[in-house]
Motif scaffolding. Structure first.
Motif, PDB file in Angstrom:
ATOM      1  N   UNK A 260       9.714 -26.670 -20.295  1.00 19.90           N
ATOM      2  CA  UNK A 260       8.789 -27.668 -19.723  1.00 19.90           C
ATOM      3  C   UNK A 260       9.241 -28.046 -18.311  1.00 19.90           C
ATOM      4  N   UNK A 261      10.545 -28.226 -18.139  1.00 19.05           N
ATOM      5  CA  UNK A 261      11.067 -28.570 -16.815  1.00 19.05           C
ATOM      6  C   UNK A 261      11.028 -27.371 -15.868  1.00 19.05           C
ATOM      7  N   UNK A 262      11.257 -26.174 -16.403  1.00 21.06           N
ATOM      8  CA  UNK A 262      11.209 -24.979 -15.569  1.00 21.06           C
ATOM      9  C   UNK A 262       9.801 -24.716 -15.041  1.00 21.06           C
ATOM     10  N   UNK A 263       8.815 -25.031 -15.853  1.00 21.09           N
ATOM     11  CA  UNK A 263       7.423 -24.800 -15.463  1.00 21.09           C
ATOM     12  C   UNK A 263       7.049 -25.610 -14.218  1.00 21.09           C
ATOM     13  N   UNK A 264       7.720 -26.732 -14.029  1.00 20.15           N
ATOM     14  CA  UNK A 264       7.465 -27.553 -12.842  1.00 20.15           C
ATOM     15  C   UNK A 264       8.114 -26.976 -11.593  1.00 20.15           C
ATOM     16  N   UNK A 265       9.063 -26.073 -11.777  1.00 14.51           N
ATOM     17  CA  UNK A 265       9.817 -25.530 -10.652  1.00 14.51           C
ATOM     18  C   UNK A 265       9.337 -24.149 -10.221  1.00 14.51           C
ATOM     19  N   UNK A 266       8.706 -23.408 -11.152  1.00 15.99           N
ATOM     20  CA  UNK A 266       8.397 -21.994 -10.906  1.00 15.99           C
ATOM     21  C   UNK A 266       6.900 -21.743 -11.040  1.00 15.99           C
ATOM     22  N   UNK A 267       6.300 -21.198 -10.010  1.00 18.19           N
ATOM     23  CA  UNK A 267       4.868 -20.882 -10.040  1.00 18.19           C
ATOM     24  C   UNK A 267       4.601 -19.730 -11.004  1.00 18.19           C
ATOM     25  N   UNK A 268       3.521 -19.846 -11.751  1.00 12.91           N
ATOM     26  CA  UNK A 268       3.128 -18.784 -12.673  1.00 12.91           C
ATOM     27  C   UNK A 268       4.104 -18.565 -13.803  1.00 12.91           C
ATOM     28  N   UNK A 269       4.809 -19.611 -14.183  1.00 13.67           N
ATOM     29  CA  UNK A 269       5.854 -19.526 -15.200  1.00 13.67           C
ATOM     30  C   UNK A 269       5.279 -19.103 -16.552  1.00 13.67           C
TER      31      UNK A 269
ATOM     32  N   UNK B   6       9.816 -25.472 -37.978  1.00  8.74           N
ATOM     33  CA  UNK B   6       9.533 -26.278 -36.778  1.00  8.74           C
ATOM     34  C   UNK B   6       8.475 -25.640 -35.881  1.00  8.74           C
ATOM     35  N   UNK B   7       7.783 -24.654 -36.407  1.00 10.19           N
ATOM     36  CA  UNK B   7       6.782 -23.934 -35.610  1.00 10.19           C
ATOM     37  C   UNK B   7       5.718 -24.863 -35.048  1.00 10.19           C
ATOM     38  N   UNK B   8       5.103 -25.678 -35.884  1.00  6.91           N
ATOM     39  CA  UNK B   8       4.020 -26.554 -35.441  1.00  6.91           C
ATOM     40  C   UNK B   8       4.506 -27.557 -34.402  1.00  6.91           C
ATOM     41  N   UNK B   9       5.671 -28.143 -34.629  1.00  5.03           N
ATOM     42  CA  UNK B   9       6.219 -29.119 -33.695  1.00  5.03           C
ATOM     43  C   UNK B   9       6.550 -28.476 -32.345  1.00  5.03           C
ATOM     44  N   UNK B  10       7.073 -27.259 -32.392  1.00  6.93           N
ATOM     45  CA  UNK B  10       7.411 -26.541 -31.166  1.00  6.93           C
ATOM     46  C   UNK B  10       6.163 -26.276 -30.325  1.00  6.93           C
ATOM     47  N   UNK B  11       5.157 -25.707 -30.942  1.00  3.37           N
ATOM     48  CA  UNK B  11       3.979 -25.331 -30.170  1.00  3.37           C
ATOM     49  C   UNK B  11       3.133 -26.538 -29.759  1.00  3.37           C
ATOM     50  N   UNK B  12       3.171 -27.584 -30.547  1.00  3.04           N
ATOM     51  CA  UNK B  12       2.479 -28.812 -30.149  1.00  3.04           C
ATOM     52  C   UNK B  12       3.091 -29.380 -28.882  1.00  3.04           C
ATOM     53  N   UNK B  13       4.407 -29.315 -28.799  1.00  2.76           N
ATOM     54  CA  UNK B  13       5.119 -29.818 -27.627  1.00  2.76           C
ATOM     55  C   UNK B  13       4.792 -28.979 -26.395  1.00  2.76           C
ATOM     56  N   UNK B  14       4.787 -27.660 -26.559  1.00  2.00           N
ATOM     57  CA  UNK B  14       4.474 -26.774 -25.436  1.00  2.00           C
ATOM     58  C   UNK B  14       3.025 -26.940 -24.988  1.00  2.00           C
ATOM     59  N   UNK B  15       2.126 -27.071 -25.951  1.00  2.00           N
ATOM     60  CA  UNK B  15       0.701 -27.227 -25.634  1.00  2.00           C
ATOM     61  C   UNK B  15       0.440 -28.540 -24.904  1.00  2.00           C
ATOM     62  N   UNK B  16       1.172 -29.580 -25.291  1.00  2.00           N
ATOM     63  CA  UNK B  16       0.982 -30.893 -24.664  1.00  2.00           C
ATOM     64  C   UNK B  16       1.345 -30.864 -23.176  1.00  2.00           C
ATOM     65  N   UNK B  17       2.177 -29.891 -22.795  1.00  2.00           N
ATOM     66  CA  UNK B  17       2.586 -29.780 -21.390  1.00  2.00           C
ATOM     67  C   UNK B  17       1.974 -28.545 -20.724  1.00  2.00           C
ATOM     68  N   UNK B  18       0.988 -27.951 -21.394  1.00  2.00           N
ATOM     69  CA  UNK B  18       0.248 -26.806 -20.835  1.00  2.00           C
ATOM     70  C   UNK B  18       1.152 -25.644 -20.438  1.00  2.00           C
TER      71      UNK B  18
END
Length: 363
Positions: free
Chosen positions: A208-217, A227-239
């Motif tokens: 999530x933090x790397x995505x803010x630093x790198x274009x086209x991450x 923990x699959x659902x929790x993992x992907x929910x977190x990633x989806x929430x931050x696009x």
């Protein structure tokens, strides 16, 4: 001398070694499996090309959700029929300890074999520690998967000349590729179970933090778990832009590793970490925690990867630094490919052959 090796289940990264030992010893080497598989494994196993026996399964999962306990008294019957001079046991489950008791009763040689190390065994109860002390004191030679495993034996007072290494390895050639930095689709990847021990949510914090630093991450995620659902929910929430191809068969793994620039091996504790072998054979540098057994063995800090504390900002900084310096990435990648070649099935088998030869030479 006849040797029997007791192990939990068939693992693809050990089977070729057993085939080499079969070629060396023939019917004087046999593998005894406690079970066909364990519930957290989805390996496709081909027909076994060496002498073996599967015991009647009696297995339970411990409360930690990671370790399995095998209890197969039938192993006594198998050992009495086979009459081995040496019994190699790869753990301290009841079944392995039955093998140890067999060697005491019939005055045979016991060889403990482990991928554990001081870090992975630091929380053992006094009972488990006492059992190891007693077993090690009555053993003939010792086999460790890593240099850290060998240090574990030394910590119990074992002489270095009785300790041999049989590293965990893979088919390195299957992962070879010529994918350069610019041709790799994903910036980072995850490969492992979605369990708390593997820290998938920590991985999410990092990307999530790397995505803010790198274009086209872009991120690649392989694995499954609670923990699959929790993992992907977190990633989806931050696009976060990620690909999750679902379950991947063992033979399909190489093409995925070669598509990633860096493998982030998040773990709270791993006796070894065969996924690191897979990444390095693909020329993919690795960042992991100090709690993986590969550290200071297969993974050499600032040579083919990095071992960094479980600290989001530190992981982000180091990953970003590598991704923005192609020449440094090339150095790490080449070193990774070169280092992993030393860990191969021939050398792994030789460690066991040498341990057996040491006993023969003493008799």
């Amino acid at each position: 001398m006849r040797t029997a090796l007791i192990i939990n289940i068939p693992a693809p990264y050990r089977l070729p070694m057993y085939e080499i030992l079969n070629q060396r010893f023939g019917d004087d080497f046999m593998v005894i499996f406690c079970a066909n598989t364990e519930s957290n494994r989805k390996w496709n196993i081909d027909e076994l090309q060496f002498k073996h026996v599967f015991l009647k399964e009696n297995v339970r999962l411990k409360k930690d959700g990671f370790n399995y306990v095998h209890n197969n008294p039938e192993v006594f019957k198998v050992l009495k029929k086979y009459k081995p001079d040496n019994v190699i046991a790869t753990g301290f489950n009841p079944t392995h300890l039955y093998g140890w008791i067999y060697t005491l009763l019939y005055r045979k040689n016991f060889i403990p074999m482990t991928d554990g190390w001081l870090g992975s065994e630091k929380d053992l109860s006094w009972v488990h520690t006492l059992i190891r002390k007693i077993v090690f004191k009555t053993s003939s030679t010792y086999i460790g998967a890593s240099k850290n495993s060998m240090k574990l034996f030394e910590a119990y007072g074992i002489d270095k000349d009785r300790i041999f290494q049989s590293a965990l390895c893979i088919h390195n050639s299957k992962f070879e590729n010529d994918k350069k930095f610019t041709n790799r689709k994903y910036h980072v990847m995850y490969s492992g179970q979605f369990t708390e021990r593997k820290l998938p949510l920590f991985f999410a914090d990092v990307v999530i933090k790397l995505a803010d630093k790198i274009d086209g991450f872009k991120v690649l995620i392989l694995g499954s778990g609670p923990l699959k659902e929790e993992l992907f929910s977190k990633l989806d929430a931050h696009n976060i832009d990620y690909d999750f191809p679902g379950f991947i068969a063992q033979e399909e793994l190489p093409k995925f590793y070669s598509e990633s620039k860096i493998f982030l091996f998040t773990t709270r504790m791993d006796p070894w970490g065969v996924v690191v072998n897979e990444a390095m054979a693909s020329g993919t540098p690795v960042i992991t925690t100090p709690f993986a057994g590969v550290v200071d063995d297969l993974l050499v800090n600032n040579h083919n990867g990095f071992a960094i504390d479980i600290d989001t900002d530190k992981w982000v900084q180091k990953t970003d630094e590598i991704l923005k310096n192609e020449e440094n990435w090339k150095r790490l990648s080449e070193n990774a490919k070169n280092r992993v070649q030393e860990l191969n099935f021939d050398n792994a088998a030789q460690g066991i052959i040498d341990a057996i030869a040491h006993i023969e030479n003493k008799n």
